[in-house]
Structure formats: C-alpha cells, structure tokens
Scaffold this motif. Structure first.
Motif, PDB file in Angstrom:
ATOM      1  N   ASP A   1     -39.803 -58.318  -1.719  1.00 53.93           N
ATOM      2  CA  ASP A   1     -40.121 -57.038  -1.533  1.00 53.93           C
ATOM      3  C   ASP A   1     -39.635 -55.798  -2.174  1.00 53.93           C
ATOM      4  OD1 ASP A   1     -41.767 -57.446   0.828  1.00 53.93           O
ATOM      5  OD2 ASP A   1     -40.470 -58.793   1.266  1.00 53.93           O
TER       6      ASP A   1
ATOM      7  N   GLU B   1     -39.564 -52.719  -4.527  1.00 50.90           N
ATOM      8  CA  GLU B   1     -40.643 -51.789  -4.548  1.00 50.90           C
ATOM      9  C   GLU B   1     -41.191 -51.613  -6.678  1.00 50.90           C
ATOM     10  OE1 GLU B   1     -43.558 -49.094  -3.704  1.00 50.90           O
ATOM     11  OE2 GLU B   1     -41.747 -49.438  -2.408  1.00 50.90           O
TER      12      GLU B   1
ATOM     13  N   ARG C   1     -43.399 -55.719  -3.773  1.00 49.12           N
ATOM     14  CA  ARG C   1     -43.717 -55.552  -2.729  1.00 49.12           C
ATOM     15  C   ARG C   1     -45.515 -55.395  -2.760  1.00 49.12           C
ATOM     16  NH1 ARG C   1     -42.175 -50.929   0.691  1.00 49.12           N
ATOM     17  NH2 ARG C   1     -43.063 -51.419   2.944  1.00 49.12           N
TER      18      ARG C   1
ATOM     19  N   GLY D   1     -39.044 -52.215   0.135  1.00 46.75           N
ATOM     20  CA  GLY D   1     -38.682 -52.669   1.821  1.00 46.75           C
ATOM     21  C   GLY D   1     -38.050 -51.384   2.755  1.00 46.75           C
TER      22      GLY D   1
ATOM     23  N   LYS E   1     -39.558 -54.722   9.913  1.00 48.54           N
ATOM     24  CA  LYS E   1     -40.443 -55.060  10.561  1.00 48.54           C
ATOM     25  C   LYS E   1     -40.917 -53.996  11.485  1.00 48.54           C
ATOM     26  CE  LYS E   1     -40.941 -59.531   7.413  1.00 48.54           C
ATOM     27  NZ  LYS E   1     -41.394 -60.836   7.577  1.00 48.54           N
TER      28      LYS E   1
ATOM     29  N   PHE F   1     -36.035 -56.263   5.400  1.00 50.68           N
ATOM     30  CA  PHE F   1     -37.496 -56.542   4.449  1.00 50.68           C
ATOM     31  C   PHE F   1     -36.164 -55.909   3.053  1.00 50.68           C
ATOM     32  CE2 PHE F   1     -40.574 -54.319   6.141  1.00 50.68           C
ATOM     33  CZ  PHE F   1     -40.396 -53.974   5.104  1.00 50.68           C
ATOM     34  N   GLY F   2     -36.707 -56.501   2.513  1.00 50.52           N
ATOM     35  CA  GLY F   2     -36.443 -56.140   1.381  1.00 50.52           C
ATOM     36  C   GLY F   2     -34.954 -55.301   0.838  1.00 50.52           C
TER      37      GLY F   2
ATOM     38  N   LYS G   1     -32.542 -56.293   3.774  1.00 47.98           N
ATOM     39  CA  LYS G   1     -32.476 -57.279   4.012  1.00 47.98           C
ATOM     40  C   LYS G   1     -30.684 -57.808   2.779  1.00 47.98           C
ATOM     41  CE  LYS G   1     -33.955 -62.429   3.676  1.00 47.98           C
ATOM     42  NZ  LYS G   1     -35.164 -63.353   3.786  1.00 47.98           N
TER      43      LYS G   1
END
Length: 202
Positions: A11, A13, A51, A77, A80, A86-87, A90
């Motif tokens: 994830d 960018e 991503r 990220g 959710k 995420f990303g 995380k």
C-alpha cells in the motif's frame, strides 16, 4: 556515485517512491553521463502490492540489502472503514522495520521521508527535537507520534541537515531535486528537472 535505497511496502503510494526514484535515477545521465546515483528498492519481503495494486519486486530485502548512502522512506495508506490500519499506519508499528530504520540511520549519509513516511521516522524516535513536514491529512497523527517535533505542514520539504522530510506525494519530487542541489549544485538539479519537464523547478 552515491547509492539510494527506497523502502517499499504494501500500500505504498506509487508516486511517493517512483517520483524520487526517477529524480535520483536520471540525475547526471543527460548528454551521455553515467549518472550520480545508483537507486534500488528494499522491502521486508520480495514482492509488494502498492496502492491500487501495482505489483513490484524489490531489489533487496532487509536481510541482503547493502548499506546505502541515502535511505528514503515513502508514505501511503490510511485506515479501512473498520478502523484497520494499512500502509504507513500499519508499518509505523512494525518493530522489525523500526529496528532496521534505526540501524540504517546510524550508517547512512542522509535519511529522507516522503508524505506519511514521516510517521515511521517518528515512531522510530528519529525526529526528537527536529523539524518535520508530512501529508496535510496526517498532521494530527504526526503530532501524536512526535510530540517533541516542530511541524511545518505548509512547507514542501524541511531540512534538518541530515534528516530531510517532504510533504505529501508529489512533494517528494521537489525534495529529491532539493537533495540533488544540496549534494551536486543547483544547476544539476535544474538540468534534471528540465530533462523530465518538471516546470516547477525550471
């Protein structure tokens, strides 16, 4: 020739890492030059999904990555709908990554971050007493992660001497050109920006 390692992760960018990769990768190669930087990617695992699910195979993993002159940590990220991070949200709690970044920080000439990559540097404890910038939507989270860091979210990049951070996504291109100018002079940075037709710098 300096080596530039760009950390990638699930994830990440895409422009956060490919923008700087392009800048460092083409610098000095105009008019038949050999280039001034050797750029490669490093990840915790061999393949990652960026991503929007671009699959990328990293050049190295933590276990076999040579020590670079410059290490760049990109961002990407969020959270959710159910609140799962995420990303970078995380990765900023990935102890193996944080230990590796701290180890690399002791060895590299420059440590760079793009966008929310700043959160990883913050969680690694590397921004204490320094200045920073980040993506405009991550300012409050940066304040929580790095309460002793002075934030300048309006700036495209912030230079602490050895640790340099950029704001979100496209700002990583500007920071990379700034690093080129810092190491090799303004004319070299302008030559690179002209070659990729990046008018902001020309």
């Amino acid at each position: 020739m300096r080596t530039v390692a760009i950390f990638i992760f699930d994830d990440v960018e895409v422009l956060d890492f490919t923008g700087p990769f392009e800048i460092f990768g083409v610098t000095g190669k105009q008019n038949g030059g050999e280039g001034l930087f050797d750029v490669f990617t490093v990840a915790e695992k061999p393949k990652i999904a960026t991503r929007n699910n671009l699959i990328v195979e990293a050049t190295y993993t933590f276990e076999n990555c040579p020590t670079p002159d410059i290490l760049l940590i990109p961002g990407g990220g969020g959270f959710k709908p159910d609140g799962t991070p995420f990303g970078t949200r995380k990765e900023m709690n990935n102890q193996k990554l944080l230990d590796w970044v701290r180890e690399m920080n002791d060895k590299v000439e420059l440590l760079l971050s793009v966008c929310t990559g700043s959160l990883i540097l913050a969680k690694a404890g590397l921004l204490e007493g320094l200045s920073a910038t980040t993506h405009f939507k991550a300012v409050e989270q940066m304040r929580e992660a790095a309460p002793n860091t002075q934030l300048f979210p309006e700036k495209r990049w912030v230079d602490n001497g050895r640790i340099i951070l950029s704001a979100g996504v496209s700002a990583g291109i500007d920071m990379s050109l700034y690093v080129v100018s810092k190491l090799h002079g303004e004319a070299t940075a302008v030559d690179t920006a002209t070659y990729i037709q990046y008018d902001y710098w020309v």
